[in-house]
Write an enzyme that holds these catalytic residues in place. Structure first.
Site, PDB file in Angstrom:
ATOM      1  N   HIS A 156      43.951  52.157  46.513  1.00  0.00           N
ATOM      2  CA  HIS A 156      42.810  51.932  45.645  1.00  0.00           C
ATOM      3  C   HIS A 156      41.865  50.985  46.038  1.00  0.00           C
ATOM      4  O   HIS A 156      42.155  50.104  46.961  1.00  0.00           O
ATOM      5  CB  HIS A 156      43.632  51.690  44.221  1.00  0.00           C
ATOM      6  CG  HIS A 156      44.145  49.996  44.391  1.00  0.00           C
ATOM      7  ND1 HIS A 156      43.402  48.813  44.227  1.00  0.00           N
ATOM      8  CD2 HIS A 156      45.488  49.828  44.380  1.00  0.00           C
ATOM      9  CE1 HIS A 156      44.348  48.063  43.974  1.00  0.00           C
ATOM     10  NE2 HIS A 156      45.391  48.515  44.297  1.00  0.00           N
ATOM     11  N   ASP A 163      45.741  44.048  48.754  1.00  0.00           N
ATOM     12  CA  ASP A 163      45.829  44.699  47.736  1.00  0.00           C
ATOM     13  C   ASP A 163      44.220  45.048  47.163  1.00  0.00           C
ATOM     14  O   ASP A 163      43.905  44.356  46.375  1.00  0.00           O
ATOM     15  CB  ASP A 163      46.447  43.904  46.474  1.00  0.00           C
ATOM     16  CG  ASP A 163      46.734  44.673  45.526  1.00  0.00           C
ATOM     17  OD1 ASP A 163      46.946  45.925  45.347  1.00  0.00           O
ATOM     18  OD2 ASP A 163      47.195  44.132  44.255  1.00  0.00           O
ATOM     19  N   GLU A 174      42.742  50.840  40.002  1.00  0.00           N
ATOM     20  CA  GLU A 174      44.179  50.778  39.708  1.00  0.00           C
ATOM     21  C   GLU A 174      44.378  49.635  38.925  1.00  0.00           C
ATOM     22  O   GLU A 174      45.355  49.537  38.188  1.00  0.00           O
ATOM     23  CB  GLU A 174      44.915  50.775  40.973  1.00  0.00           C
ATOM     24  CG  GLU A 174      46.234  50.872  40.875  1.00  0.00           C
ATOM     25  CD  GLU A 174      46.879  49.400  41.014  1.00  0.00           C
ATOM     26  OE1 GLU A 174      48.085  49.462  40.742  1.00  0.00           O
ATOM     27  OE2 GLU A 174      46.169  48.503  41.294  1.00  0.00           O
ATOM     28  N   GLU A 175      43.770  48.466  39.342  1.00  0.00           N
ATOM     29  CA  GLU A 175      44.249  47.081  38.618  1.00  0.00           C
ATOM     30  C   GLU A 175      43.857  47.034  37.018  1.00  0.00           C
ATOM     31  O   GLU A 175      44.723  46.225  36.554  1.00  0.00           O
ATOM     32  CB  GLU A 175      43.619  45.852  39.243  1.00  0.00           C
ATOM     33  CG  GLU A 175      43.643  46.133  40.841  1.00  0.00           C
ATOM     34  CD  GLU A 175      45.054  45.566  41.456  1.00  0.00           C
ATOM     35  OE1 GLU A 175      45.817  45.387  40.312  1.00  0.00           O
ATOM     36  OE2 GLU A 175      45.161  45.366  42.358  1.00  0.00           O
ATOM     37  N   HIS A 183      47.183  39.286  44.377  1.00  0.00           N
ATOM     38  CA  HIS A 183      46.304  38.749  42.854  1.00  0.00           C
ATOM     39  C   HIS A 183      45.754  37.138  43.133  1.00  0.00           C
ATOM     40  O   HIS A 183      45.750  36.632  42.049  1.00  0.00           O
ATOM     41  CB  HIS A 183      47.222  39.038  41.898  1.00  0.00           C
ATOM     42  CG  HIS A 183      47.501  40.376  41.306  1.00  0.00           C
ATOM     43  ND1 HIS A 183      47.828  41.118  40.388  1.00  0.00           N
ATOM     44  CD2 HIS A 183      47.155  41.481  42.254  1.00  0.00           C
ATOM     45  CE1 HIS A 183      47.798  42.116  40.261  1.00  0.00           C
ATOM     46  NE2 HIS A 183      47.576  42.843  41.628  1.00  0.00           N
TER      47      HIS A 183
END
Length: 439
Positions: free
Chosen positions: A257, A269, A303-304, A402
């Protein structure tokens, strides 16, 4: 496949594209200019690699982080006229406090049942802190995802549970393994029949501080959060096809993503997932390899904050799912790969076993049957498409995930290349085998 492995281990392609995504473009939260710029950059790179590229529309939220501050303004033993800083960050999708902030008594609980056991009215008008620690021992034993799943429910549902009991705001202990006073953001959710209340994550050290002081007497906090939820906007999934020679309508998806959170630059991420998937296409061009089936790289959008890219792809392509023969997703960082996780029939293990001799030189020798290959490919695997993801050493992944520390320098170049090798070898095997993987 040996040629692919060798080329992947020595090629700087993935590392260089990852550096551009993270250092040059930066954070890529859905709805932002950076997210769309990243799509354009990857599209340009994939066209240069000889793939057939198109952008598919995805409607995404546009949530913008604002001011976020917290302080303890009343506690046992307080020196007159002083406050203590609370390190926090708004959760993705949170509503705002009043512009001047809110001041309220703080209630510390360890779980949802603990909160629900309190007397009627005990929560009303207070700020609730869910102090659920991340199980670092479980993570260090190789079960990082299990540790994450145990704790993340408080980030997802905390505002609904606390809001249903009349809380003024909710704090959650950061869902991560590092003790560097780093707050971890992530998506939170609201229910239409429950008042929406401001929501933030506090650093683990601050959660411990508040829990300790709450055991001594009453606490009072002041919190200011000024995020905005703007109108939903159009973005895109990026699709890049390396067309198959004999069965071009049969598709092997390789993916990551492209969106990220806004605190760091989205390296682990999920910049690494995008970069190693790009490398799979790049190596097919570089080595002049043309498998039987089409290898389709997808850079998923959002996605998040809700899997909008995955949902849009499913809506547009569900009729073609029977011709999707495999779906690979990379979304757990780029730690050393120890093997492959597969989702589907047990017979997939026998199908994959010949690959182990190819991957053995890099130590990727295990085969693990799992329940999920990635959130974005879940729509495919739930329809019976075999799913795959590298099994990686993720013991440190949730230390940076994150947080503002998710940056390019957290990526080990050798391990990134190992992941690129695993993904490229697997994608080629799935695309070129005489018979498709069992489903």
């Amino acid at each position: 496949m040996e040629r692919i492995r060798g080329a992947a281990l020595s090629d700087p392609y993935a590392l260089e594209r990852l550096r551009h995504l993270t250092d040059n473009i930066g954070p890529r939260i859905a709805g932002s200019a950076q997210a769309e710029h990243a799509v354009d950059f990857v599209a340009q790179e994939m066209r240069a690699a000889g793939a057939e590229v198109r952008l598919e529309n995805v409607e995404v939220p546009h949530w913008v982080r604002g001011v976020e501050t917290g302080e303890l303004v009343g506690w046992p033993g307080q020196a007159p006229g002083t406050t203590q800083k609370i390190v926090l960050t708004a959760l993705g999708g949170s509503v705002a406090t009043p512009p001047e902030g809110l001041t309220a008594d703080l209630l510390v609980v360890n779980s949802f049942p603990d909160l629900r056991r309190l007397p009627d009215g005990a929560v009303k008008g207070r700020v609730v802190l869910f102090n659920r620690p991340f199980d670092k021992q479980l993570a260090q034993e190789g079960n990082s995802l299990a540790a994450y799943e145990q704790a993340v429910q408080y980030r997802s549902a905390g505002p609904i549970v606390a809001g249903s009991l009349g809380a003024a705001a909710v704090l959650i202990r950061s869902v991560g393994s590092a003790d560097y006073r780093l707050p971890h953001t992530g998506a939170t959710y609201y229910a239409s029949d429950v008042p929406s209340i401001p929501a933030a994550a506090v650093a683990a050290e601050d959660a411990d501080l508040l829990a300790n002081l709450a055991g001594q007497g009453p606490l009072r906090v002041h919190i200011t959060l000024t995020p905005q939820s703007l109108a939903r906007t159009q973005s895109h999934n990026l699709i890049a096809d390396w067309k198959g020679t004999e069965r071009p309508n049969e598709i092997v998806v390789v993916s990551g993503h492209i969106d990220s959170w806004d605190l760091g630059t989205g390296a682990i991420d999920d910049g690494v997932g995008v970069a190693v998937s790009m490398e799979a296409i790049h190596l097919l061009q570089k080595l002049d390899l043309h498998p039987r089936r089409t290898v389709r790289f997808i850079a998923w959008m959002n996605e998040e904050m809700g899997l909008d890219g995955s949902r849009a792809y499913a809506a547009a392509h569900e009729a073609d799912f029977p011709r999707h023969v495999a779906a690979i997703e990379c979304d757990l960082g780029s730690g050393h790969p120890v093997g492959l996780t597969y989702v589907g029939k047990p017979e997939l293990a026998d199908w994959l076993r010949p690959l182990i001799s190819i991957l053995e030189p890099i130590g990727a020798t295990t085969l693990n049957r799992g329940e999920e290959a990635g959130a974005d490919v879940l729509a495919l695997t739930e329809k019976g498409v075999p799913g795959f993801t590298p099994s990686v050493d993720a013991r440190r992944y949730f230390a940076y995930h994150h947080t503002p520390a998710d940056t390019f320098v957290k990526v080990n170049p050798r391990e990134l290349n190992e992941n690129a090798a695993v993904v490229a070898v697997l994608a080629f095997a799935l695309a070129d085998s005489a018979a498709p993987a069992p489903r």
